[in-house]
Design a protein around this motif. Structure first.
Motif, short mmCIF file in Angstrom:
data_model
loop_
_atom_site.label_atom_id
_atom_site.label_comp_id
_atom_site.label_asym_id
_atom_site.label_seq_id
_atom_site.Cartn_x
_atom_site.Cartn_y
_atom_site.Cartn_z
N ILE A 231 -1.56 -14.79 2.42
CA ILE A 231 -1.85 -15.93 3.29
C ILE A 231 -3.35 -16.11 3.29
CG2 ILE A 231 -1.63 -16.92 5.59
CD1 ILE A 231 0.68 -15.09 6.13
N GLY A 232 -3.80 -17.25 2.79
CA GLY A 232 -5.24 -17.44 2.65
C GLY A 232 -5.81 -16.36 1.76
N GLY A 233 -6.81 -15.63 2.23
CA GLY A 233 -7.38 -14.54 1.46
C GLY A 233 -6.77 -13.19 1.77
N SER A 234 -5.72 -13.15 2.59
CA SER A 234 -5.08 -11.90 2.99
C SER A 234 -3.90 -11.58 2.10
CB SER A 234 -4.62 -11.97 4.44
OG SER A 234 -5.70 -12.21 5.31
N THR A 235 -3.75 -10.29 1.79
CA THR A 235 -2.66 -9.84 0.93
C THR A 235 -2.01 -8.60 1.53
OG1 THR A 235 -3.80 -10.64 -1.05
CG2 THR A 235 -2.01 -9.08 -1.39
N ILE A 236 -0.68 -8.59 1.52
CA ILE A 236 0.08 -7.43 1.98
C ILE A 236 1.11 -7.09 0.91
CG2 ILE A 236 1.56 -6.47 3.77
CD1 ILE A 236 0.41 -8.54 5.69
N ARG A 237 1.10 -5.83 0.45
CA ARG A 237 2.11 -5.40 -0.50
C ARG A 237 2.82 -4.17 0.05
NH1 ARG A 237 1.84 -2.69 -6.56
NH2 ARG A 237 4.12 -2.74 -6.88
N PHE A 238 4.14 -4.19 -0.04
CA PHE A 238 4.96 -3.06 0.39
C PHE A 238 5.90 -2.68 -0.74
CE2 PHE A 238 9.01 -1.50 2.02
CZ PHE A 238 8.59 -0.37 2.72
N ALA A 239 5.90 -1.40 -1.09
CA ALA A 239 6.80 -0.88 -2.12
C ALA A 239 7.51 0.33 -1.53
CB ALA A 239 6.04 -0.50 -3.37
N GLY A 240 8.82 0.22 -1.38
CA GLY A 240 9.56 1.32 -0.79
C GLY A 240 10.99 0.91 -0.51
N LYS A 241 11.47 1.26 0.69
CA LYS A 241 12.83 0.94 1.10
C LYS A 241 12.79 0.03 2.31
CE LYS A 241 14.80 5.25 -0.69
NZ LYS A 241 15.59 6.47 -0.37
N LEU A 242 13.73 -0.93 2.32
CA LEU A 242 13.74 -1.95 3.36
C LEU A 242 15.17 -2.25 3.77
CD1 LEU A 242 12.13 -4.14 4.96
CD2 LEU A 242 12.50 -5.66 3.01
N GLY A 243 15.38 -2.36 5.08
CA GLY A 243 16.69 -2.74 5.62
C GLY A 243 16.51 -3.73 6.74
N THR A 244 17.59 -4.46 7.08
CA THR A 244 17.48 -5.52 8.09
C THR A 244 18.43 -5.37 9.26
OG1 THR A 244 19.04 -6.92 6.86
CG2 THR A 244 16.69 -7.18 6.37
N ALA A 245 19.33 -4.41 9.26
CA ALA A 245 20.28 -4.27 10.35
C ALA A 245 20.38 -2.82 10.80
CB ALA A 245 21.67 -4.80 9.93
N PRO A 246 19.43 -2.34 11.63
CA PRO A 246 18.27 -3.06 12.17
C PRO A 246 17.13 -3.10 11.16
CG PRO A 246 18.26 -0.83 12.97
CD PRO A 246 19.52 -0.97 12.16
N VAL A 247 16.08 -3.84 11.50
CA VAL A 247 14.91 -3.92 10.63
C VAL A 247 14.26 -2.53 10.54
CG1 VAL A 247 12.64 -4.94 10.30
CG2 VAL A 247 14.53 -6.34 11.18
N ALA A 248 14.12 -2.03 9.33
CA ALA A 248 13.51 -0.72 9.11
C ALA A 248 12.91 -0.70 7.71
CB ALA A 248 14.55 0.39 9.25
N ALA A 249 11.86 0.13 7.55
CA ALA A 249 11.19 0.22 6.25
C ALA A 249 10.49 1.55 6.12
CB ALA A 249 10.19 -0.92 6.08
N GLN A 250 10.34 1.98 4.88
CA GLN A 250 9.59 3.20 4.59
C GLN A 250 9.05 3.09 3.17
OE1 GLN A 250 11.75 6.94 4.56
NE2 GLN A 250 9.94 8.05 5.23
N GLY A 251 7.73 3.27 3.02
CA GLY A 251 7.17 3.17 1.68
C GLY A 251 5.66 3.10 1.72
N ASP A 252 5.08 2.60 0.64
CA ASP A 252 3.62 2.51 0.49
C ASP A 252 3.14 1.11 0.84
OD1 ASP A 252 3.42 5.14 -0.42
OD2 ASP A 252 3.89 4.55 -2.48
N LEU A 253 2.11 1.06 1.68
CA LEU A 253 1.53 -0.21 2.11
C LEU A 253 0.13 -0.35 1.55
CD1 LEU A 253 1.71 -2.73 4.04
CD2 LEU A 253 0.56 -1.30 5.74
N ASP A 254 -0.19 -1.52 1.03
CA ASP A 254 -1.54 -1.86 0.56
C ASP A 254 -1.87 -3.22 1.15
OD1 ASP A 254 -3.90 -2.35 -0.73
OD2 ASP A 254 -3.20 -1.68 -2.70
#
Length: 656
Positions: A231-254
């Motif tokens: 978004i604009g000059g901002s960048t978010i990258r996530f590589a790992g595991k993702l679920g939506t019921a419920p919302v949950a995630a685990q991995g590497d954030l940059d």
């Protein structure tokens, strides 16, 4: 993302019927059957207006006119989806073989409303009617896709779309416009790829992502993922595991966030204006993150840069009450937090430090609203910290924030060649106030006082005990309300710009200015502070050629002095005698005035003459009474003894 994939999956129902009845049924019949099948699968009405035309070239499929899908019954936002039309293409060979392979699904100019109630219910949660038929045999197993029939998709397209997100629980409202997206699902149980561009508050946003198992993700299960958003000059990258019921995630954030406050505003949330040095302009973060089902966020092996301040972080953010709770351990090198006190910095003109301009303390408001943004328990170590008003060396502090009140416990703090221990409190619950209970050991006074108050005339190493309290929303208000007490003790040093010995020797007040100084062996005393005015009456000053006492006031709020130093020079070996000349110091502390206190000299001379006269009278009385002091007895005591003896004799004579 899950809502988008589920919606596309359900729209495919239209293709299922169109593919089988393409050559046999009229267009309006196809539309009615497709809409009925959609409602049976979702519990939501689908309305297709205009013509529904079969297509043979360039692919087998169907094109529709405007399409509308009803919203949840509790929503007041109108239809959940409105689109100018749909175009769906199927693979005839696969269809004849019993498989559903969608070669293309395109949604033209869709307007999508996503809404969540205060109880967490989303309008994207479909509930098929209780009378709906059981899924066909080739529908994906329950739990694999949430009841959506298995299919594959070569290319799904959304063009010129918009999404309105409304969260009634938080008041968040996000509008995305000019959405163009493509989705590929080569196999229903295999990976899915998404590419999306949009405008968020007139700023370009892109999302690119891959999910390892589409059917599992559609069912809400945790799957492998690689997602990048800009978004604009901002960048978010996530590589790992993702679920939506419920919302949950685990991995590497940059993550790199430029202008974080503006970014949060784009996403429809209110955020405090972070101070410079703490993420006002840029936040860069890398590490292993976990988003727990309860909403808690956990960071391990984090490398975080807030503006220019880099640090290693292990942190947990939870939501036990109205505010987030932050628990963190932070290790940093050199930290520049000078912006925290910049509002009170005034200027750096001649004779002033970062804290006080020559015109007085700054009246600029202190913004302490950040103390109310979250509760926290933070263990911080840093090689150095620049606070603007003061510069600290190696620091180990524990910071506790609760409901707008921050307590800093100084476990180790090296500053100006010495050390500081104790506690500092900043309270923004009602206005702003601050308190300190500190023990200072071996601190070099000239650089400390220069930074704090622009005062450069004292050179030496000192120990201090301070207990202070102040309130107000600016440095001016804080310094004028300051109260407390303390004591100071300095070893060998110098008073710059003042030659007390020269003044005593010549009785000339001009022994001030550049090149003048008084060397001392020690200085000690205690003080009290009330309404910004420091009072002291027990200053003891020892130097090679003189001793001195001091008493008076230092107006911290007004940056002025009214103080008298009474030095005694050229005393005898036994400490008696010598020349005593009081020196009055007054005016602004940036350029004080020095003068001989003539009245004090006259008063002292009067006392000496009075003592001489009193002694002379006593001597005359003793002479008349023929009294001679014995054994170190004073004349006064000898006279008293003589009179007492005479009185006793007279009394005995009366009793005879």
């Amino acid at each position: 993302m899950r809502w988008l994939l589920r919606l596309l999956g359900l729209i495919v129902v239209l293709a299922l019927l169109a593919g089988g009845a393409l050559m046999l049924l009229p267009s309006d019949r196809i539309a009615r059957l497709a809409a009925g099948q959609f409602e049976a699968a979702t519990g939501r009405a689908m309305e297709i207006t205009g013509s529904v035309r079969p297509t043979l070239w360039p692919r087998l499929g169907v094109r529709t006119g405007p399409v509308q899908i009803a919203n949840a019954a509790w929503s007041k936002q109108g239809p959940m989806l409105q689109a100018k039309g749909l175009e769906i293409g199927v693979d005839l060979g696969a269809l004849i073989g019993g498989d559903i392979r969608i070669s293309k699904v395109e949604v033209l100019a869709p307007k999508i409303v996503l809404e969540r109630r205060k109880d967490g219910t989303g309008n994207w949660e479909f509930s098929p009617p209780a009378t709906a038929k059981a899924p066909a045999a080739d529908t994906a197993p329950a739990g694999k896709s949430g009841g959506v029939r298995a299919f594959s998709l070569d290319k799904g397209i959304i063009s010129d779309g918009s999404v309105l997100w409304i969260d009634h629980a938080t008041g968040q409202r996000i509008a995305l416009d000019k959405i163009d997206a493509t989705l590929a699902i080569p196999a229903f149980t295999g990976p899915a790829d998404l590419q999306l561009t949009a405008l968020a508050n007139k700023r370009k946003m892109t999302i690119a992502g891959k999910l390892d198992a589409f059917a599992d993700f559609l069912a809400g299960k945790v799957v492998g993922s690689d997602l990048t958003a800009t978004i604009g000059g901002s960048t978010i990258r996530f590589a790992g595991k993702l679920g939506t019921a419920p919302v949950a995630a685990q991995g590497d954030l940059d993550m790199t966030l430029v202008d974080p406050a503006a970014l949060v505003a784009i996403l429809g949330a209110a955020a405090p204006d972070l101070p410079r040095g703490l993420g006002h302009d840029k936040i860069v973060a890398k590490g292993q993150v976990t988003l727990a089902p309860d909403g808690g966020l956990h960071l391990r092996n984090g490398a975080v840069t807030l503006d220019g301040n880099s640090m290693n972080v292990a942190a947990d953010v939870t939501f036990p009450a109205a505010r987030p709770k932050i628990n963190a351990r932070i290790g940093a090198g050199a930290l520049d937090l000078s912006a925290l006190t910049a509002s009170g910095g005034g200027g750096t003109g001649s004779g002033t430090g970062g804290g006080a301009a020559s015109s007085g303390w700054s009246k600029a408001p202190i913004d302490a609203s950040g103390l109310k943004a979250a509760d926290a328990e933070v263990d911080l170590t840093a090689s150095s910290i620049d606070l603007g008003l003061a510069r600290l060396g190696k620091t180990h502090a524990v910071v506790t924030v609760e409901n707008g009140r921050a307590v800093v416990q100084l476990k180790q703090l090296s500053a100006y060649g010495g050390g500081v221990t104790g506690e500092v409190v900043a309270n923004a619950r009602s206005g702003f106030s601050t308190a300190a209970d500190l023990t200072v050991s071996g601190v070099s006074m000239q650089p400390l006082l220069t930074d704090l108050a622009g005062y450069k005339r004292l050179i030496g190493t000192g120990d201090m005990r301070l207990k202070l309290l102040a309130s107000g929303n600016s440095l001016w208000a804080l310094t004028h309300s300051l109260s407390g007490s303390g004591s100071v003790k300095f070893g060998k040093g110098e008073l710059v710009g003042l030659d007390l010995v020269g003044m005593l020797r010549t009785l000339n007040v001009n022994y001030v200015g550049a090149g003048k100084k008084t060397i001392f062996d020690s200085i000690g005393g205690s003080f009290t502070i009330k309404q910004g005015v420091l009072s002291n009456n027990d200053l003891a000053f020892a130097a090679p050629l003189l001793t001195a006492k001091g008493a008076g006031t230092v107006n911290i709020g007004g940056q002025s002095l009214d103080y008298t130093v009474t030095p005694t020079a050229l005393t005898k070996a036994d400490g008696t005698g010598g020349l005593t000349v009081p020196v009055k110091i007054s005016g602004p502390w940036a350029s004080p005035r020095f003068g001989i206190d003539a009245k004090a000299i006259a008063d002292e001379k009067l006392k000496v003459e009075k003592k001489k006269l009193e002694q002379k009278a006593k001597d005359e009385l003793a002479k008349k009474l023929k009294v001679t002091p014995e054994g170190g007895q004073s004349t006064e005591d000898a006279v008293k003894k003589k009179l007492e003896d005479e009185a006793k004799k007279g009394l005995l004579n009366l009793l005879k």
